[in-house]
Scaffold this motif. Structure first.
Motif, mmCIF file in Angstrom:
data_model
loop_
_atom_site.group_PDB
_atom_site.id
_atom_site.type_symbol
_atom_site.label_atom_id
_atom_site.label_comp_id
_atom_site.label_asym_id
_atom_site.label_seq_id
_atom_site.Cartn_x
_atom_site.Cartn_y
_atom_site.Cartn_z
ATOM 1 N N GLN A 22 0.809 -1.212 0.000
ATOM 2 C CA GLN A 22 0.000 0.000 0.000
ATOM 3 C C GLN A 22 0.847 1.268 0.000
ATOM 4 N N PHE A 23 2.145 1.133 0.288
ATOM 5 C CA PHE A 23 3.018 2.291 0.425
ATOM 6 C C PHE A 23 3.721 2.609 -0.891
ATOM 7 N N CYS A 24 3.801 3.903 -1.178
ATOM 8 C CA CYS A 24 4.605 4.373 -2.300
ATOM 9 C C CYS A 24 6.076 4.197 -1.950
ATOM 10 N N PRO A 37 -2.814 6.332 0.884
ATOM 11 C CA PRO A 37 -4.139 6.909 1.161
ATOM 12 C C PRO A 37 -4.993 6.069 2.098
ATOM 13 N N ALA A 38 -4.617 4.804 2.318
ATOM 14 C CA ALA A 38 -5.400 3.948 3.214
ATOM 15 C C ALA A 38 -5.395 4.497 4.638
ATOM 16 N N ARG A 84 -8.088 7.088 4.893
ATOM 17 C CA ARG A 84 -9.397 6.426 4.906
ATOM 18 C C ARG A 84 -9.723 5.896 6.306
ATOM 19 N N GLY A 85 -8.726 5.296 6.953
ATOM 20 C CA GLY A 85 -8.942 4.775 8.299
ATOM 21 C C GLY A 85 -9.168 5.874 9.316
ATOM 22 N N VAL A 86 -8.391 6.962 9.230
ATOM 23 C CA VAL A 86 -8.531 8.084 10.162
ATOM 24 C C VAL A 86 -9.910 8.712 10.042
#
Length: 378
Positions: A255-257, A317-318, A321-323
């Motif tokens: 998920q990380f760039c 960006p995940a 979304r969680g925050v």
């Protein structure tokens, strides 16, 4: 820190910063709702501000954990946390042991390697002892431990009018159970397991008799479990648990760039930053949430989470979304003066622990923030 150091500022608890929050060479591990602060030896000692310990869901489950060779503290060779923050590795050796002024075991004869990590409410440790001498070795190794079950706010210096009660400790072969029943009715237990079993065990100390031939080694495995209510931790083997800890840590790597530059020093800085943030990210019921900091702020803060997610948006960006999902779920719906809650306000701080559950501190769900709500809208 005395009660005089704790003041109220506009109905918020404030801790005066008279010295560093943690010793500058402290070693920190974190996994989920559990974090630990050790000294460079891998010990837990009541020194400085007394913040060292193993904490779980706002309570300190281990307040002392010290290793001794005979009556002496080993000498420190090296101490480091792995670059991805999964493991604390400590190398120790023996001081000179003498009898009536004659050195019988020269310093550097014994090598002790400690490795520790956290996983799902438990601290796993492998303790390996080598005899690098030319003669057989016989000595005793001691592990001394205590569990004070202090709420994180007690550790920070807040005095309570009364506390819960300690239940009867239980000692079995290779295991120790240290229970505490809080005023909130929750039983919290510190469980210590050792394999192979020590030669002597009590509710405060384990003794290991080391008999090692030249160039040989002995290995012990210890697990410290933090248990709440009926939720018992089922520890697994050290090797299996470490593989699981690495798998969990790296399960979201995709998920990380990934960022790489031609400057190795800059790359190290980026990698360190990402590793530290990954350690602080905790799975909430609504998704990943970056906690604010160890030791005092290892919990959800609205402002910190939003700013971190905003700056990290292009990397992963995940997190945003969680925050946003978690804060929306906890948005205030009614006026509650003691929590500074009003309909529509976004959470400032959320705490677990005995004092928060009892309302002794207002931070179970606390909304006293001037900027969390506009930041949430942004």
């Amino acid at each position: 820190m005395s009660l005089d150091d704790i003041i109220r500022v506009e109905d918020q608890f404030y801790i005066l910063a008279t010295s560093s929050a943690a010793e500058d060479r402290a070693r920190v591990l974190k996994h989920g709702e559990t974090f630990a602060v050790f000294d460079r030896y891998g010990d837990i000692r009541p020194l400085g501000l007394g913040e060292q310990g193993i904490y779980h869901e706002g309570t300190r489950f281990v307040s002392r954990f010290e290793l001794r060779l005979g009556k002496n503290r080993p000498l420190l060779l090296s101490s480091t946390v792995k670059s991805d923050n999964t493991l604390l590795a400590v190398d120790l050796t023996n001081p000179d042991f003498d009898i009536d002024g004659d050195v019988v075991i020269p310093r550097g004869t014994v090598h002790i390697f400690r490795s520790k990590f956290l996983l799902r409410g438990a601290c796993y440790e492998r303790l390996k002892i080598w005899n690098h001498g030319l003669l057989s070795l016989n000595l005793s190794l001691f592990l001394r431990y205590e569990a004070d079950f202090s709420d994180i706010f007690e550790v920070r210096g807040l005095k309570r009018a009364r506390r819960g009660r300690r239940l009867e400790n239980r000692v079995e072969k290779g295991s120790v159970f240290l229970p505490y029943e809080g005023l909130d009715g929750v039983v919290r237990r510190t469980k210590l397991d050792c394999s192979p079993a020590p030669n002597e065990i009590s509710d405060s100390e384990m003794r290991f008799d080391i008999s090692a031939e030249p160039k040989s080694a002995m290995t012990f495995f210890l697990t410290i479990s933090c248990e709440l209510g009926k939720n018992n931790v089922r520890p697994v083997s050290y090797d299996k648990a470490f593989k699981e800890a690495e798998r969990v840590l790296h399960s979201t790597d995709h998920q990380f760039c990934m960022i790489h530059t031609s400057n190795e020093q800059f790359n190290d800085w980026l990698n360190r930053s990402v590793s530290d943030l990954q350690m602080m990210i905790t799975d909430s019921p609504k998704g990943p949430y970056p906690y604010a900091g160890v030791p005092w702020f290892s919990t959800i803060f609205g402002r910190d989470g939003i700013i971190t997610a905003l700056e990290f948006l292009w990397v992963n960006p995940a997190v945003a979304r969680g925050v946003l999902a978690h804060l929306a779920d906890k948005q205030a719906k009614e006026v509650i003066p003691e929590q500074d809650a009003e309909p529509g306000k976004i959470l400032h701080e959320s705490r677990r622990g005995e004092m928060a559950a009892l309302g002794e501190v207002p931070f179970g769900l606390y909304y006293g923030s001037v900027d969390a709500t506009p930041l949430f809208i942004v």
